[in-house]
Every structure is written in C-alpha cells, then in structure tokens.
Design a protein around this motif. Structure first.
Motif, mmCIF file in Angstrom:
data_model
loop_
_atom_site.group_PDB
_atom_site.id
_atom_site.type_symbol
_atom_site.label_atom_id
_atom_site.label_comp_id
_atom_site.label_asym_id
_atom_site.label_seq_id
_atom_site.Cartn_x
_atom_site.Cartn_y
_atom_site.Cartn_z
ATOM 1 N N VAL A 1 -7.764 8.972 5.242
ATOM 2 C CA VAL A 1 -6.585 7.987 5.118
ATOM 3 C C VAL A 1 -6.385 7.764 6.461
ATOM 4 O O VAL A 1 -6.195 6.547 7.138
ATOM 5 C CB VAL A 1 -5.828 8.238 4.118
ATOM 6 C CG1 VAL A 1 -4.599 7.161 4.172
ATOM 7 C CG2 VAL A 1 -6.567 8.240 2.888
ATOM 8 N N THR A 2 -5.545 8.670 7.095
ATOM 9 C CA THR A 2 -4.634 8.257 8.208
ATOM 10 C C THR A 2 -5.607 8.255 9.539
ATOM 11 O O THR A 2 -5.333 7.767 10.663
ATOM 12 C CB THR A 2 -3.541 9.508 8.671
ATOM 13 O OG1 THR A 2 -4.350 10.669 8.679
ATOM 14 C CG2 THR A 2 -2.575 9.418 7.472
ATOM 15 N N ASP B 1 3.112 -1.095 4.344
ATOM 16 C CA ASP B 1 3.515 -0.030 3.716
ATOM 17 C C ASP B 1 5.089 0.397 4.080
ATOM 18 O O ASP B 1 5.497 -0.300 4.931
ATOM 19 C CB ASP B 1 2.745 1.362 3.816
ATOM 20 C CG ASP B 1 2.405 1.606 5.268
ATOM 21 O OD1 ASP B 1 3.243 1.603 5.995
ATOM 22 O OD2 ASP B 1 1.215 2.451 5.396
ATOM 23 N N PHE C 1 -0.921 4.108 5.359
ATOM 24 C CA PHE C 1 -1.751 3.736 4.049
ATOM 25 C C PHE C 1 -2.212 2.493 4.153
ATOM 26 O O PHE C 1 -3.284 2.111 3.610
ATOM 27 C CB PHE C 1 -0.872 4.038 2.885
ATOM 28 C CG PHE C 1 -0.173 5.370 2.661
ATOM 29 C CD1 PHE C 1 -1.318 6.611 2.520
ATOM 30 C CD2 PHE C 1 1.142 5.420 2.600
ATOM 31 C CE1 PHE C 1 -0.770 7.754 2.363
ATOM 32 C CE2 PHE C 1 1.553 6.895 2.373
ATOM 33 C CZ PHE C 1 0.604 8.143 2.346
ATOM 34 N N MET D 1 -3.623 3.989 -4.108
ATOM 35 C CA MET D 1 -4.524 4.713 -3.189
ATOM 36 C C MET D 1 -5.437 5.731 -3.856
ATOM 37 O O MET D 1 -6.397 5.783 -3.606
ATOM 38 C CB MET D 1 -3.770 5.729 -2.130
ATOM 39 C CG MET D 1 -4.418 6.355 -1.356
ATOM 40 S SD MET D 1 -5.452 5.612 -0.036
ATOM 41 C CE MET D 1 -4.018 4.998 0.810
ATOM 42 N N ARG E 1 -5.875 1.900 5.673
ATOM 43 C CA ARG E 1 -6.877 2.367 4.950
ATOM 44 C C ARG E 1 -7.232 1.096 4.335
ATOM 45 O O ARG E 1 -8.588 0.732 4.550
ATOM 46 C CB ARG E 1 -6.452 3.482 4.059
ATOM 47 C CG ARG E 1 -7.563 3.651 2.591
ATOM 48 C CD ARG E 1 -8.624 4.382 3.243
ATOM 49 N NE ARG E 1 -9.113 4.839 2.058
ATOM 50 C CZ ARG E 1 -9.989 5.868 1.724
ATOM 51 N NH1 ARG E 1 -9.958 6.823 2.752
ATOM 52 N NH2 ARG E 1 -10.660 6.181 0.739
ATOM 53 N N HIS F 1 -10.061 11.717 -0.929
ATOM 54 C CA HIS F 1 -9.929 10.232 -1.060
ATOM 55 C C HIS F 1 -11.288 9.829 -0.428
ATOM 56 O O HIS F 1 -11.292 9.178 0.536
ATOM 57 C CB HIS F 1 -8.798 9.708 -0.184
ATOM 58 C CG HIS F 1 -7.403 10.232 -0.629
ATOM 59 N ND1 HIS F 1 -6.766 11.302 0.003
ATOM 60 C CD2 HIS F 1 -6.669 9.989 -1.739
ATOM 61 C CE1 HIS F 1 -5.602 11.394 -0.611
ATOM 62 N NE2 HIS F 1 -5.407 10.427 -1.814
ATOM 63 N N CYS G 1 0.860 -1.207 -0.130
ATOM 64 C CA CYS G 1 -0.033 0.026 -0.039
ATOM 65 C C CYS G 1 0.796 1.402 -0.010
ATOM 66 O O CYS G 1 0.524 2.462 0.531
ATOM 67 C CB CYS G 1 -0.926 -0.146 1.025
ATOM 68 S SG CYS G 1 -2.274 -1.349 1.120
ATOM 69 N N HIS H 1 2.444 4.903 -0.848
ATOM 70 C CA HIS H 1 1.967 5.874 -1.502
ATOM 71 C C HIS H 1 2.817 7.223 -1.056
ATOM 72 O O HIS H 1 3.405 7.002 0.013
ATOM 73 C CB HIS H 1 0.598 6.017 -1.083
ATOM 74 C CG HIS H 1 -0.340 7.060 -1.785
ATOM 75 N ND1 HIS H 1 -0.212 6.974 -3.087
ATOM 76 C CD2 HIS H 1 -1.149 8.072 -1.433
ATOM 77 C CE1 HIS H 1 -1.201 7.993 -3.679
ATOM 78 N NE2 HIS H 1 -1.379 8.448 -2.459
#
Length: 285
Positions: free
Chosen positions: A244-245, A98, A104, A52, A107, A71, A25, A27
C-alpha cells in the motif's frame, strides 16, 4: 488532465463537474471500520468511498491456498466493476484523497494506472488541505450512473516474490522499503511479528516524501533525495508492509520525473510468511 497530484483549489473548481469522480480512501489499519465511519460523518462533496480491505485489495490467499500478503492486488475484473459502480467512465478524471498524507489514496492512484487509466491524481495534502481552503464537507451520499471504464494496457509494472528473491545478491535492481525505519530495522514486533527487511533493500519512509505542511515536496527536492538511493528508476522495486504505502513512493517518483519503478505487491507481509526467504535486520545499507 491531472496524473499525479492536484491542489485543493484546483479540485474545488471542478468538484461539481460530471466528468470527475472523487474517491475517499480513508483507512485505519488498527480499526478497519474507521474510514467508512469517517466518510459517513463528513466527506468532500460528491465523493464515493473506497474500502481498502474489500475493494482496493483482493483475497489474501490465492487459488493454491498460498498467502499473498495482507493487501494483495484485487482481480482486475473486480476492480473494473468497482470503478464502474463509482461512476468512472473512460474519460473520467479521478481524484483520490485521504487524511493520512496520501498513504492510502496513492494505492488507488496506482491501481487505476494498473488498469490503464491515466487521468487519476491524489489530492495534495488531503482533507486537511481542503479544509484549510475553507471548503465545505458534507454527509450527503450521491447516487451516480454506472460508468463504462474498461481495462487497458497497464501503465505500471509489478514483480513477484520469486523475482525479488532472484535479484538478491545480484544488484541488478534496487529494492526500496517504504516502512518506518523501526519496522525496516526489525524493531517493531507489534506490527511485524517477523521483523527485518529484504536483504539489500534500502529504506525510504513514505512520510519523507512530504513537507512540514503535509503536502508533497516539490519535484526538484524529491528528485535529489531519491537520487541518493535510486539510480535508474526502471531498475527499482518499491515495497512496504503490504503493497500500500509503497505506492506513495511510486507517486513521489512520478512527481519527481523518475517514473518506471515496479511494485512488489505482496511486500513484507508476503515475503516473511515463507521462512525459507532470507531476512536482514539493522540499518539502511
């Protein structure tokens, strides 16, 4: 079954198992091709790559043309098709990783729970932990038979911008912002042209979930730290810059035994796009 975190040594014992799917993942928000380029150079054996922008996110504007954030969640049917293309079956153990502390990978962990798949975990410490064990990377890309995963009842919950707005001032639910403190305070215009945070939101930077070794803190430490800002986790809303985070905080809560918090998927990028929505600046209330 692994449902939160998995250690590199444990993953190594299953890396060749047909019933496991490992997903890269990686990114970079400043260089959208960096993750795929890094994957092409070297990745964990048998891993597939998750993009992503195109696979773990949906269209930035809804059918009504309204901006939904940087996102937004993908359509559930589109996500299921992506997962099948990766070879994910109903009984597959998925492991996401990741090179960014899980920011990431979390997610994908959340998205799989969103479509009702419980057997998903994040590689604790990511690629660094894998390499620290002396384990090999590869540039080889494997072909996988199409999977048969289907959508089931969601294991997680979400809230809309309207629900967050209705909560302001009432105090029924606590909103927790996973962005860096300077962004939360409204002091980083490079990333957030409209600075600040949702009124009443607390700040819990996602990196605070990690120890000095880049792995997640243990359950006891996470529980003690979250207890300072979250009472009943089922009355908590996690958000960040674009949804995301915030998933990193949701994962940390799950590790701490404090599951049940909701995600605000649009997060700050959606919130601040409407000038009618209130904004606060300054330190953590």
């Amino acid at each position: 079954m692994y449902t939160t975190l998995i250690a590199a040594a444990d993953l190594a014992r299953h890396i060749d198992d047909a019933g496991w799917v490992v997903v890269d993942c990686r990114h970079d928000l400043a260089n959208l091709s960096a993750g795929r380029e890094g994957y092409a150079v070297a990745h964990l054996p048998h891993a597939v790559f998750a993009d992503m922008e195109t696979e773990l996110s949906g269209a930035k504007r809804g059918p009504d043309g309204v901006f939904r954030g940087r996102h937004p969640l993908p359509e559930r049917e589109a996500l299921i098709e992506t997962l099948r293309g990766w070879g994910v079956n109903e009984g597959t153990q998925v492991v996401a990783y990741d090179a960014h502390g899980g920011m990431f990978a979390a997610r994908l962990w959340w998205l799989l729970r969103w479509v009702g798949h419980e057997a998903v975990a994040v590689l604790d410490g990511g690629m660094a932990a894998w390499q620290a064990q002396g384990l090999a990377l590869t540039a080889q890309v494997d072909s996988k038979p199409r999977g048969d995963i289907a959508a089931h009842a969601s294991l997680v919950s979400t809230v809309s911008a309207d629900e967050v707005l209705a909560n302001i001032g009432g105090g029924a639910r606590v909103v927790v912002d996973a962005r860096a403190p300077d962004r939360y305070r409204g002091e980083n215009e490079t990333i957030d042209p409209v600075g600040g945070h949702i009124p009443g939101a607390k700040n819990r930077f996602f990196k605070d979930n990690l120890g000095a070794d880049g792995r997640f803190k243990d359950a006891q430490a996470l529980r003690a730290e979250f207890a300072q800002i979250v009472g009943d986790p089922k009355a908590a809303i996690m958000q960040c810059g674009s949804g995301v985070t915030a998933c990193h905080n949701l994962l940390a809560l799950e590790v701490a035994g404090l599951g049940g918090a909701a995600l605000y998927p649009g997060s700050w990028s959606e919130w601040c796009a409407d000038p009618q929505r209130p904004v606060s600046t300054g330190a953590n209330p």
